[in-house]
Design a protein around this motif. Structure first.
Motif, PDB file in Angstrom:
ATOM      1  N   TYR A  35       0.823  -1.210   0.000  1.00 28.18           N
ATOM      2  CA  TYR A  35       0.000   0.000   0.000  1.00 28.18           C
ATOM      3  C   TYR A  35       0.855   1.257   0.000  1.00 28.18           C
ATOM      4  CZ  TYR A  35       1.066  -0.334   5.018  1.00 28.18           C
ATOM      5  OH  TYR A  35       1.717  -0.450   6.225  1.00 28.18           O
ATOM      6  N   TRP A  82      -4.402   0.196  -1.112  1.00 27.30           N
ATOM      7  CA  TRP A  82      -3.766  -1.070  -1.438  1.00 27.30           C
ATOM      8  C   TRP A  82      -3.662  -1.249  -2.939  1.00 27.30           C
ATOM      9  CZ3 TRP A  82      -1.635  -4.942   1.583  1.00 27.30           C
ATOM     10  CH2 TRP A  82      -1.734  -4.751   2.965  1.00 27.30           C
ATOM     11  N   SER A 180      -6.831  -5.543   2.663  1.00 28.95           N
ATOM     12  CA  SER A 180      -6.829  -4.718   1.451  1.00 28.95           C
ATOM     13  C   SER A 180      -8.227  -4.319   0.980  1.00 28.95           C
ATOM     14  CB  SER A 180      -6.103  -5.453   0.324  1.00 28.95           C
ATOM     15  OG  SER A 180      -6.682  -6.717   0.058  1.00 28.95           O
TER      16      SER A 180
END
Length: 228
Positions: A35, A82, A180
């Motif tokens: 990320y 993400w 995510s």
């Protein structure tokens, strides 16, 4: 890090937060989920479909600026976006940059940002990322989620249905990490899945109106799609 300094580095790391997650660039030798920080991902970029039926794709918005836009959707729990970082084979960097400049034209600008891998023990990297900045003509600002979902569902371009882009992104994000999840993406995906997809006849009518043809290769799809 400035763009000039980053470009002087001998290697290239690329961060993908949209279609690059499931449709990777050529000539990469590492693909690392992780990320970046300080941004919000939104389907607020007019960048897909045809001139008569423009669709929507994701862009990143600096979180501080995003707070000023009056977004009615619940704010993200954090400022993490993400995606996937790709390491490009050094001798192919120039070729890949030319490919990306075609794939990501029409509103997207090159930025550089720190990337944090999901797996511990892997060092952080500075990644190139294409972002539709708020001053580009295709940036639409805050939109109601239902309006976005309806536009995504109805938009069809030379490389397929805009809804496919959204649904593939939603599915791809779920494979990266237990953390995510992106509620903006999942919410739009839920809305679109509840709608009736465009019919094949509608698809053909829209393509014939613009004189565009379905193409086969990723490079052709992206180039036609981004310049439509």
């Amino acid at each position: 890090m400035t763009a000039e300094h980053a470009q002087d580095q001998p290697e290239l790391w690329l961060f993908g937060y949209g279609s690059l997650i499931w449709k990777p660039p050529p000539h990469f030798d590492q693909r690392i989920p992780g990320y970046i920080k300080g941004y919000v991902r939104r389907f607020w970029q007019d960048h897909r479909g045809t001139p008569e039926a423009p669709g929507r794709v994701v862009t990143l918005i600096e979180r501080g600026f995003w707070k000023t836009l009056g977004d009615t959707q619940n704010p993200p729990e954090n400022d993490l976006v993400w995606g996937v970082a790709y390491h490009i084979i050094p001798e192919k960097v120039e070729e890949v940059r030319e490919y990306l400049d075609i794939r990501e034209i029409n509103g997207y600008s090159i930025q550089y940002t720190p990337f944090v891998p999901a797996e511990e023990g892997i060092p952080e990297q500075t990644c190139l990322v294409y972002i539709g900045m708020p001053d580009n003509p295709q940036f639409l600002g805050a939109l109601q989620p239902q309006v976005v979902a309806e536009k995504i569902n109805e938009s069809i371009g030379p490389s397929g249905e805009n809804r496919e882009y959204l649904l593939q992104l939603d599915e791809a994000l779920q494979t990266l990490s237990p953390d995510s999840h992106d509620e903006h993406i999942s919410d739009l995906a839920r809305r679109v899945r509840s709608m009736t997809p465009p019919t094949r006849s509608t698809h053909h009518r829209r393509l014939s109106k613009t004189g565009l043809q379905r193409v086969s290769s990723t490079e052709e799809q992206e180039e036609v799609e981004k310049t439509a």
